[in-house]
Design a protein around this motif. Structure first.
Motif, PDB file in Angstrom:
ATOM      1  N   LEU A  12       0.839  -1.196   0.000  1.00 11.68           N
ATOM      2  CA  LEU A  12       0.000   0.000   0.000  1.00 11.68           C
ATOM      3  C   LEU A  12       0.871   1.242   0.000  1.00 11.68           C
ATOM      4  N   ASN A  13       0.545   2.157  -0.910  1.00 12.72           N
ATOM      5  CA  ASN A  13       1.252   3.428  -0.979  1.00 12.72           C
ATOM      6  C   ASN A  13       0.437   4.491  -0.243  1.00 12.72           C
ATOM      7  N   ASP A  14       0.411   4.409   1.080  1.00 14.50           N
ATOM      8  CA  ASP A  14      -0.352   5.353   1.893  1.00 14.50           C
ATOM      9  C   ASP A  14       0.559   6.355   2.602  1.00 14.50           C
ATOM     10  N   GLY A  15       1.780   6.497   2.012  1.00 22.85           N
ATOM     11  CA  GLY A  15       2.715   7.446   2.597  1.00 22.85           C
ATOM     12  C   GLY A  15       3.644   6.872   3.632  1.00 22.85           C
ATOM     13  N   LYS A  16       3.428   5.643   4.046  1.00 17.55           N
ATOM     14  CA  LYS A  16       4.326   5.051   5.041  1.00 17.55           C
ATOM     15  C   LYS A  16       4.723   3.621   4.647  1.00 17.55           C
ATOM     16  N   ALA A  17       4.660   3.230   3.394  1.00 21.49           N
ATOM     17  CA  ALA A  17       5.143   1.956   2.879  1.00 21.49           C
ATOM     18  C   ALA A  17       4.656   0.804   3.725  1.00 21.49           C
ATOM     19  N   THR A  18       3.360   0.479   3.539  1.00 16.15           N
ATOM     20  CA  THR A  18       2.740  -0.558   4.356  1.00 16.15           C
ATOM     21  C   THR A  18       2.614  -1.854   3.552  1.00 16.15           C
ATOM     22  N   VAL A  19       2.913  -2.961   4.242  1.00 17.61           N
ATOM     23  CA  VAL A  19       2.714  -4.293   3.674  1.00 17.61           C
ATOM     24  C   VAL A  19       1.534  -4.902   4.416  1.00 17.61           C
ATOM     25  N   GLN A  20       0.455  -5.177   3.684  1.00 18.00           N
ATOM     26  CA  GLN A  20      -0.775  -5.685   4.307  1.00 18.00           C
ATOM     27  C   GLN A  20      -0.956  -7.161   3.924  1.00 18.00           C
ATOM     28  N   ILE A  21      -1.189  -7.993   4.952  1.00 23.36           N
ATOM     29  CA  ILE A  21      -1.342  -9.428   4.770  1.00 23.36           C
ATOM     30  C   ILE A  21      -2.824  -9.770   4.855  1.00 23.36           C
ATOM     31  N   HIS A  22      -3.314 -10.515   3.844  1.00 26.79           N
ATOM     32  CA  HIS A  22      -4.726 -10.914   3.802  1.00 26.79           C
ATOM     33  C   HIS A  22      -4.830 -12.433   3.688  1.00 26.79           C
ATOM     34  N   GLY A  23      -5.997 -12.952   3.966  1.00 24.28           N
ATOM     35  CA  GLY A  23      -6.310 -14.353   3.729  1.00 24.28           C
ATOM     36  C   GLY A  23      -5.901 -15.259   4.874  1.00 24.28           C
ATOM     37  N   ALA A  24      -5.940 -16.555   4.574  1.00 19.27           N
ATOM     38  CA  ALA A  24      -5.608 -17.579   5.570  1.00 19.27           C
ATOM     39  C   ALA A  24      -4.243 -18.160   5.214  1.00 19.27           C
ATOM     40  N   TRP A  25      -3.257 -17.883   6.053  1.00 15.00           N
ATOM     41  CA  TRP A  25      -1.889 -18.378   5.817  1.00 15.00           C
ATOM     42  C   TRP A  25      -1.761 -19.728   6.524  1.00 15.00           C
ATOM     43  N   LEU A  26      -2.365 -20.720   5.873  1.00 12.29           N
ATOM     44  CA  LEU A  26      -2.379 -22.068   6.416  1.00 12.29           C
ATOM     45  C   LEU A  26      -1.589 -23.013   5.512  1.00 12.29           C
ATOM     46  N   THR A  27      -1.150 -24.127   6.067  1.00  6.88           N
ATOM     47  CA  THR A  27      -0.273 -25.046   5.344  1.00  6.88           C
ATOM     48  C   THR A  27      -0.948 -25.615   4.112  1.00  6.88           C
ATOM     49  N   ASP A  28      -2.251 -25.997   4.239  1.00  9.90           N
ATOM     50  CA  ASP A  28      -2.923 -26.633   3.113  1.00  9.90           C
ATOM     51  C   ASP A  28      -3.155 -25.672   1.960  1.00  9.90           C
ATOM     52  N   LEU A  29      -3.111 -24.356   2.232  1.00  8.54           N
ATOM     53  CA  LEU A  29      -3.244 -23.366   1.169  1.00  8.54           C
ATOM     54  C   LEU A  29      -1.890 -22.962   0.596  1.00  8.54           C
ATOM     55  N   LEU A  30      -0.873 -22.983   1.440  1.00  6.60           N
ATOM     56  CA  LEU A  30       0.449 -22.547   0.995  1.00  6.60           C
ATOM     57  C   LEU A  30       1.192 -23.600   0.177  1.00  6.60           C
ATOM     58  N   VAL A  31       0.684 -24.828   0.150  1.00  6.78           N
ATOM     59  CA  VAL A  31       1.397 -25.878  -0.579  1.00  6.78           C
ATOM     60  C   VAL A  31       1.216 -25.785  -2.095  1.00  6.78           C
ATOM     61  N   GLU A  32       0.308 -24.944  -2.554  1.00  9.39           N
ATOM     62  CA  GLU A  32       0.127 -24.802  -3.996  1.00  9.39           C
ATOM     63  C   GLU A  32       1.367 -24.148  -4.598  1.00  9.39           C
ATOM     64  N   PRO A  33       2.043 -24.811  -5.539  1.00  4.85           N
ATOM     65  CA  PRO A  33       3.337 -24.319  -6.026  1.00  4.85           C
ATOM     66  C   PRO A  33       3.298 -22.902  -6.574  1.00  4.85           C
ATOM     67  N   SER A  34       2.337 -22.599  -7.447  1.00  2.00           N
ATOM     68  CA  SER A  34       2.301 -21.266  -8.056  1.00  2.00           C
ATOM     69  C   SER A  34       2.074 -20.173  -7.014  1.00  2.00           C
ATOM     70  N   LEU A  35       1.181 -20.450  -6.039  1.00  2.00           N
ATOM     71  CA  LEU A  35       0.910 -19.475  -4.989  1.00  2.00           C
ATOM     72  C   LEU A  35       2.134 -19.282  -4.106  1.00  2.00           C
TER      73      LEU A  35
END
Length: 374
Positions: A12-35
């Motif tokens: 996000l370019n809101d003047g303070k260089a913010t990194v925003q994390i969304h979604g569910a950071w779970l193992t069964d979702l993170l195993v998808e190679p492209s993601l």
């Protein structure tokens, strides 16, 4: 996979260089190679940027793997600007606690003074005791053979004579012939300079029949037959065939060890004679080309310059060397442990110790018979 649960990382370019994390950071979702490749590429761009603001309040779910992925991208420490839900903060606190635990290095083994020398001395003593026990059992088995010769392992003895004697004739003949040619060539060059052409027979006859013939034969048999004996007994030890023989009441020493010792005691003098003959033939052929000495004159002169005592000393060396090689090969074969690495090390040690023992025994013979047959 639901769209709102897909793990994402937004800048996000809101003047303070913010990194925003969304979604569910779970193992069964993170195993998808492209993601996973996309998330790793995004996290790499955030490295070496300490001023970033991290907003994790939009996370719908987080497990240990997702938390560790973020923790590694932070350089294993909390960023200066971090906003996270309280129930997710506990995961990062646990990672920080684990990070703070010191990794204990294993203590270095304390080697007492002369510890290595003591281990070598103990190992040497164990080998000596093992060989003495083997010789004692061999004497008992030989006494049993003398008392009951019809029950002796004559087939095993015959098979070992064939393997250690007849099958070794080709290599011993080749080496003996070449050694005779080389020794005659080098000696003939020097003797011709001093007019001592006739002494080539003395030099070749005594050196080959008394020293080189038995020594060459013993070294070749130690490398060929000695290693084969050790490997054979070692494989039987690995496959537990020796244990099976003991369970069935078959004496290992009487059926395996004694036939090999008797066979080598018989074949080694014969191999020595064979090696001597081939070496003298090679020397005679070389002498004809270098000194123009006919093979007939060489053979006619040989009995006059080489006494019969040298011949018997060479045969006696052959018997002793054969027994020595067989005992050492059997000793190391019986000490093989049930793994392939021990089999290789035992075979190598058997050959090295056999050759070394043969050289020591030859030096003992040289001192003992220094005034005989010269």
């Amino acid at each position: 996979m639901r769209r709102d649960s897909t793990p994402t990382l937004l800048f996000l370019n809101d003047g303070k260089a913010t990194v925003q994390i969304h979604g569910a950071w779970l193992t069964d979702l993170l195993v998808e190679p492209s993601l996973m490749q996309a998330i790793n590429a995004s996290l790499q761009t955030t490295q070496n940027k300490p001023g970033l603001h991290w907003d994790l309040r939009q996370l719908s779910a987080l497990d240990h793997i997702g938390a560790q992925l973020l923790w590694l991208s932070w350089g294993k420490r909390f960023p200066a600007n971090l906003q996270v839900n309280e129930h997710h903060q506990a995961l990062f606190n646990r990672l920080a606690e684990v990070q703070a635990i010191p990794v204990l290095e294993p203590p270095k083994p304390v080697v007492p003074p002369f510890g290595k020398l003591g281990r070598l001395s103990l190992n040497f003593a164990l080998h000596v005791i093992g060989i003495i026990e083997l010789i004692g059992q061999l004497i008992l088995d030989f006494g049993r053979l003398v008392r009951h010769p019809t029950r002796g392992p004559w087939k095993e003895i015959s098979a070992n004579i064939y393997r250690t004697g007849f099958q070794a004739m080709a290599i011993t003949a080749l080496v003996g012939l070449l050694i005779g040619v080389v020794l005659s060539y080098l000696s003939g060059q020097q003797l011709r300079n001093y007019g001592g052409d006739l002494f080539i027979v003395n030099l070749l006859g005594i050196s080959i029949i008394r020293e080189l013939g038995p020594m060459l034969a013993a070294i070749l048999i130690a490398g060929r037959s000695g290693s084969a004996i050790t490997a054979q007994l070692g494989v039987m030890k690995v496959t537990e065939e020796l244990d099976a023989m003991r369970v069935m009441g078959i004496p290992v020493g009487f059926r395996l060890i004694m036939p090999k010792v008797i066979a080598l005691a018989i074949t080694m003098p014969l191999i020595v004679i064979w090696t001597d003959v081939m070496a003298l033939i090679g020397g005679a052929i070389s002498a004809q080309f270098i000194l123009d000495m006919s093979p007939g004159f060489f053979l006619h002169k040989l009995p006059d310059v080489v006494s019969l005592g040298n011949y018997w000393i060479g045969l006696g060396k052959g018997v002793v060397f054969g027994v020595l090689i067989a005992i050492i090969a059997c000793h190391y074969g019986l000490r093989i442990k049930p793994n392939t690495e021990s089999l290789g090390q035992g075979t190598t040690s058997s050959v090295v110790v056999s050759i070394t023992s043969v050289i020591i025994a030859d030096a003992f013979f040289a001192v003992l018979f220094r005034n005989v047959a010269y």
